[in-house]
Scaffold this motif. Structure first.
Motif, PDB file in Angstrom:
ATOM      1  N   ASN B 223       0.799  -1.219   0.000  1.00 49.86           N
ATOM      2  CA  ASN B 223       0.000   0.000   0.000  1.00 49.86           C
ATOM      3  C   ASN B 223       0.846   1.290   0.000  1.00 49.86           C
ATOM      4  N   ALA B 224       2.133   1.178  -0.249  1.00 47.83           N
ATOM      5  CA  ALA B 224       3.001   2.357  -0.288  1.00 47.83           C
ATOM      6  C   ALA B 224       2.624   3.252  -1.476  1.00 47.83           C
ATOM      7  N   THR B 225       3.057   4.519  -1.404  1.00 47.56           N
ATOM      8  CA  THR B 225       2.738   5.443  -2.504  1.00 47.56           C
ATOM      9  C   THR B 225       3.909   5.548  -3.464  1.00 47.56           C
ATOM     10  N   TYR B 226       3.592   5.975  -4.672  1.00 50.56           N
ATOM     11  CA  TYR B 226       4.637   6.237  -5.675  1.00 50.56           C
ATOM     12  C   TYR B 226       4.185   7.419  -6.547  1.00 50.56           C
ATOM     13  N   PHE B 227       5.107   7.923  -7.349  1.00 51.87           N
ATOM     14  CA  PHE B 227       4.816   9.095  -8.187  1.00 51.87           C
ATOM     15  C   PHE B 227       5.056   8.753  -9.645  1.00 51.87           C
ATOM     16  N   LEU B 228       4.203   9.308 -10.494  1.00 55.04           N
ATOM     17  CA  LEU B 228       4.416   9.178 -11.943  1.00 55.04           C
ATOM     18  C   LEU B 228       4.820  10.545 -12.471  1.00 55.04           C
ATOM     19  N   LEU B 229       5.968  10.606 -13.103  1.00 51.72           N
ATOM     20  CA  LEU B 229       6.490  11.882 -13.586  1.00 51.72           C
ATOM     21  C   LEU B 229       6.641  11.866 -15.095  1.00 51.72           C
ATOM     22  N   ASP B 230       6.410  13.013 -15.683  1.00 48.26           N
ATOM     23  CA  ASP B 230       6.737  13.202 -17.101  1.00 48.26           C
ATOM     24  C   ASP B 230       7.630  14.423 -17.176  1.00 48.26           C
ATOM     25  N   THR B 231       8.747  14.268 -17.883  1.00 47.89           N
ATOM     26  CA  THR B 231       9.707  15.403 -17.912  1.00 47.89           C
ATOM     27  C   THR B 231      10.079  15.719 -19.345  1.00 47.89           C
ATOM     28  N   SER B 232      10.839  16.798 -19.498  1.00 41.46           N
ATOM     29  CA  SER B 232      11.277  17.181 -20.852  1.00 41.46           C
ATOM     30  C   SER B 232      12.360  16.223 -21.347  1.00 41.46           C
ATOM     31  N   ASP B 233      13.110  15.602 -20.420  1.00 45.38           N
ATOM     32  CA  ASP B 233      14.164  14.655 -20.828  1.00 45.38           C
ATOM     33  C   ASP B 233      14.151  13.479 -19.831  1.00 45.38           C
ATOM     34  N   ASN B 234      13.362  12.502 -20.128  1.00 51.74           N
ATOM     35  CA  ASN B 234      13.154  11.407 -19.164  1.00 51.74           C
ATOM     36  C   ASN B 234      14.422  10.634 -18.807  1.00 51.74           C
ATOM     37  N   PRO B 235      15.283  10.234 -19.813  1.00 50.56           N
ATOM     38  CA  PRO B 235      16.496   9.488 -19.428  1.00 50.56           C
ATOM     39  C   PRO B 235      17.372  10.271 -18.454  1.00 50.56           C
ATOM     40  N   THR B 257       9.364   5.374  -6.712  1.00 51.91           N
ATOM     41  CA  THR B 257       8.930   4.983  -5.361  1.00 51.91           C
ATOM     42  C   THR B 257       9.964   5.530  -4.395  1.00 51.91           C
ATOM     43  N   LEU B 258       9.513   6.445  -3.564  1.00 50.28           N
ATOM     44  CA  LEU B 258      10.467   7.145  -2.701  1.00 50.28           C
ATOM     45  C   LEU B 258      10.727   6.385  -1.411  1.00 50.28           C
ATOM     46  N   GLY B 259      11.913   6.604  -0.898  1.00 51.50           N
ATOM     47  CA  GLY B 259      12.207   6.082   0.428  1.00 51.50           C
ATOM     48  C   GLY B 259      11.777   7.148   1.440  1.00 51.50           C
ATOM     49  N   THR B 260      12.768   7.629   2.220  1.00 52.65           N
ATOM     50  CA  THR B 260      12.441   8.642   3.241  1.00 52.65           C
ATOM     51  C   THR B 260      12.662  10.066   2.723  1.00 52.65           C
ATOM     52  N   THR B 261      13.243  10.199   1.508  1.00 48.96           N
ATOM     53  CA  THR B 261      13.557  11.528   0.952  1.00 48.96           C
ATOM     54  C   THR B 261      12.270  12.313   0.676  1.00 48.96           C
ATOM     55  N   PRO B 262      12.244  13.598   1.077  1.00 48.44           N
ATOM     56  CA  PRO B 262      11.047  14.398   0.754  1.00 48.44           C
ATOM     57  C   PRO B 262      10.946  14.672  -0.743  1.00 48.44           C
ATOM     58  N   LEU B 263       9.745  14.876  -1.220  1.00 49.49           N
ATOM     59  CA  LEU B 263       9.501  15.067  -2.652  1.00 49.49           C
ATOM     60  C   LEU B 263      10.190  16.341  -3.169  1.00 49.49           C
TER      61      LEU B 263
END
Lengths: 430, 305
Positions: B223-235, B257-263
């Motif tokens: 049930n952990a959270t994750y983020f989906l990102l789209d950027t100008s240069d994904n690699p 999927t982040l560890g303890t690092t803030p977004l």
């Protein structure tokens, strides 16, 4: 735990529709047999006359056979003999055989002081065995020398080696028949009995003689063939195998319960019909003597007299012949039937364990058991039912029908042991 | 001590070229009082594994111990701790429901009061007098469950336990299992295609594919959270994100999927590389997503593609 499972299996099989239907069917079959016997018993009270008529029919059949066999035998001469001459010769041979046989029988009767009423039986019996004993050349030689000796003493050179055996066989039959009649006369035993006597003891005896051979294997196969495959097909295994039971234990419990159920399904209708017959027709004579000889007891059917049974004796059988009472016979046959069922159950349960499909299990059991039984009957048809044979291990292993039963038991034990091993390693459900 | 321990389990079917390994080198443990969900698509080896544990089929290799008893050497003791339903409820079709319960009572020496409790629990009531072959699938399932529960097993194995149950039955079963879970007396290994059901009940989820266990995770982890990102240069962005957590590239977007690092720190790290974030979405890492990732998207790749 295993004991509880065994009882559960018994309960499960007892309450199954198949068991109930089979028990009822057997009872109806036996009841029909009893009613038929009762009808015939009333319809033909003069057993002696009935048996004599049967013997006459048999004698006429024999004469017919003689003619046919003579034609066959005559093929050798046709190459250099005209047909008319052959026919004349055969007629003469035939007449000579009959004359000599009749003379011999009459002489024997006179010498032994036997009841002439049995002449027809003996004539038929002798003719049957002596009809082929006359070799044309030997006959011509004997006639030319004016000997007129009984055919049974003609010493001829037979190309087939079969006839000398039959010669000795016939001689032995005659001697045995004479001994038999003497025994009957000395002990005042009625020779011809009603084959349809429906009293309880006689009925049990006849049911065993007539139906046992076919009813038993069918009964066991129908009851036990699906003992494993049914649960495999319907899913009861899943409950069973998750219980704290060893797999070998499951196998043994199923086998033991099958054995008990088969015995019960046979014993219950038999007991009921014994009771019904005893109430309606009486117990009958429990001391009635039945042949218990080194002969094929199963073939002692309705019209056969003890003489005819004895006429088939193997000359070289060393076991003394005798009689036991029908009550003793029934007591003796119980363990024999139990042993037989034990083998059949061992085999059928083994087959059921190997296959998972009900129909296939039934077909496999029937397909193997029935031809196997026929073969066994064929091989052991002259074998013994005599417990005296237990004394001789060679008879048990080689000759005895009872020995054959012990063979079956050994096989049953083999099926049980191998089956337990296989069942332990078998994937029950895929 | 673990209630169930499986080591190097293997089972093949067929012969020669047609031989198929249904289970290959499966090792698994279920702790005392632990509820473990067994997840995988059809043909992945779940049911075969459960059948082996339930003594229905024999493995080619491997060891199984239940409550410390070796299933193959101390069969009776091991099976004395076990109850279960595998594939479908196995019943003696010619017997009544009550006869089934009586059988279990006799075999496992169950008290009458316990049997009555389970009868009550099954809700079968007067239907217990009918033969099992006349039951609907749901009724069979209820009866089989009652048979399992009345033995007070230490290890319960359920293969698709809600299969055939009506919604009320499903809820009741779930409540019952939740109570058992709180009591902590029974360990449960169950398989289900209903991922929501697994998520609600399991302490731990085991994923199996082609006879191999490919992942184990706690349900909280699922049930952990994750983020989906789209950027100008994904690699370039993935390179920058790598030190901060698990990064994969999926469906044209970066999944982080982040560890303890803030977004905030992560966004800053991307921007420092001169990459613009065009879209960002926060998602919960649910079981369905894991399943999809494992069985439809291939093995997750951590790091930069």
């Amino acid at each position: 735990m295993l004991w509880r499972y065994f009882l559960f299996e018994i309960k499960q099989q007892c309450t199954s529709l198949k068991t109930i239907v089979l028990t009822l069917s057997l009872f109806l079959l036996f009841l029909g047999f009893m009613l038929y016997s009762a009808y015939m018993h009333r319809a033909a009270p003069d057993y002696r006359a009935t048996a004599l008529r049967a013997a006459e029919v048999e004698a006429s059949n024999i004469i017919q056979m003689i003619r046919l066999e003579q034609l066959h035998y005559g093929m050798d001469f046709r190459m250099y003999r005209p047909q008319a001459e052959l026919d004349a010769l055969f007629t003469m041979v035939n007449e000579d055989v009959r004359r000599i046989a009749a003379q011999r029988i009459n002489l024997t009767y006179e010498r032994e002081g036997l009841d002439p009423a049995w002449e027809r039986f003996l004539t038929a019996s002798v003719l049957r065995h002596e009809r082929l004993l006359v070799n044309f050349y030997a006959w011509r030689e004997a006639r030319a020398e004016g000997l007129g000796v009984p055919v049974t003493y003609i010493d001829f050179d037979d190309p087939t080696m079969y006839y000398p055996y039959r010669l000795r066989y016939t001689e032995a039959s005659l001697i045995r028949t004479i001994l038999f009649y003497r025994y009957l006369q000395n002990n005042a035993i009625p020779v011809i009995y009603s084959p349809y006597d429906p009293s309880a003891f006689r009925l049990m005896y006849r049911i065993n003689m007539t139906l046992g051979l076919f009813v038993l294997p069918l009964l066991v196969v129908f009851l036990s063939a699906d003992i494993f495959s049914k649960e495999s097909e319907r899913g009861g295994y899943k409950v069973l195998l998750m219980q704290p039971l060893s797999r070998a234990g499951v196998y043994v419990a199923k086998l033991a319960s099958s054995f008990v159920i088969c015995l019960a399904v046979l014993a219950l209708p038999l007991g009921m019909i014994f009771g019904v017959a005893a109430v309606i027709f009486g117990l009958g004579d429990g001391n009635y003597l039945v042949p218990f000889n080194p002969t094929d007891v199963q073939r002692a059917t309705a019209y056969e007299t003890a003489a005819q049974v004895l006429a088939r004796l193997d000359l070289y059988t060393a076991i003394p012949e005798g009689f036991i009472t029908v009550a003793e016979y029934l007591l003796w046959i119980i363990p024999v039937v139990a042993l037989y069922i034990f083998f059949m159950v061992g085999f059928t349960v083994f087959v059921s364990m190997l296959v998972r499909d009900n129909v296939f299990a039934l077909a496999a059991s029937l397909g193997i058991v029935l031809p196997g039984l026929m073969l066994a009957e064929f091989i052991w048809e002259r074998a013994l039912w005599n417990p005296i044979a237990y004394a001789d291990i060679n008879y048990i292993i080689i000759n005895g029908y009872t020995g054959f039963l012990w063979y079956l038991v050994l096989w049953a034990v083999a099926f049980i042991i191998v089956g337990m091993g296989w069942f332990r390693r078998k994937d029950i459900i895929c | 001590m673990n209630m169930l321990e499986i080591e190097g389990l293997g089972k093949s079917f067929g012969h020669g070229r047609g031989k198929i390994a249904a289970v290959a080198d499966v090792s698994l443990a279920v702790g005392t009082g632990e509820f473990v969900g067994f997840v995988g698509p059809n043909g992945s080896g779940k049911t075969t594994t459960l059948k082996i544990i339930a003594n229905l089929i024999w493995p080619d290799v491997g060891k199984i111990s239940i409550n410390g008893y070796d299933l193959f050497k101390q069969r009776k003791s091991a099976l004395g701790c076990l109850a279960g339903i595998v594939e479908n409820p196995g019943l003696f079709s010619g017997l009544t429901g009550m006869a089934h319960l009586d059988f279990i009572r006799g075999m496992r020496k169950v008290k009458k009061s316990r049997m009555d409790e389970c009868i009550e629990l099954s809700g079968l009531g007067k239907h217990l007098r009918r033969k099992a072959q006349e039951y609907s699938l749901g009724m069979k399932q209820r009866l089989a469950l009652a048979m399992c529960l009345m033995t007070d097993p230490k290890l319960l194995i359920l293969d698709e336990p809600t299969n055939g149950l009506d919604p009320t039955g499903v809820l009741e079963l779930r409540e019952m299992l939740a109570i058992m879970k709180n009591e902590g007396k029974v360990s449960l290994l169950f398989s289900s295609h209903m991922l929501g059901e697994v998520e609600k009940l399991a302490d731990r989820i085991v994923y199996i594919r082609r006879g191999h266990i490919i992942k184990e995770q706690g349900s909280m982890e699922a049930n952990a959270t994750y983020f989906l990102l789209d950027t100008s240069d994904n690699p370039k962005a993935m390179e920058a994100l790598a030190p901060y957590g698990a990064v994969i590239f999926t469906d044209g977007r970066i999944k982080l999927t982040l560890g303890t690092t803030p977004l905030d720190a992560v966004i800053e790290a991307v921007r420092t590389q001169g990459v613009a974030i065009t879209d960002i979405q926060k998602r919960t890492y649910d079981l369905e997503a894991v399943y999809e990732e494992l069985y439809r998207g291939g093995t997750p790749v951590v790091g930069v593609e």
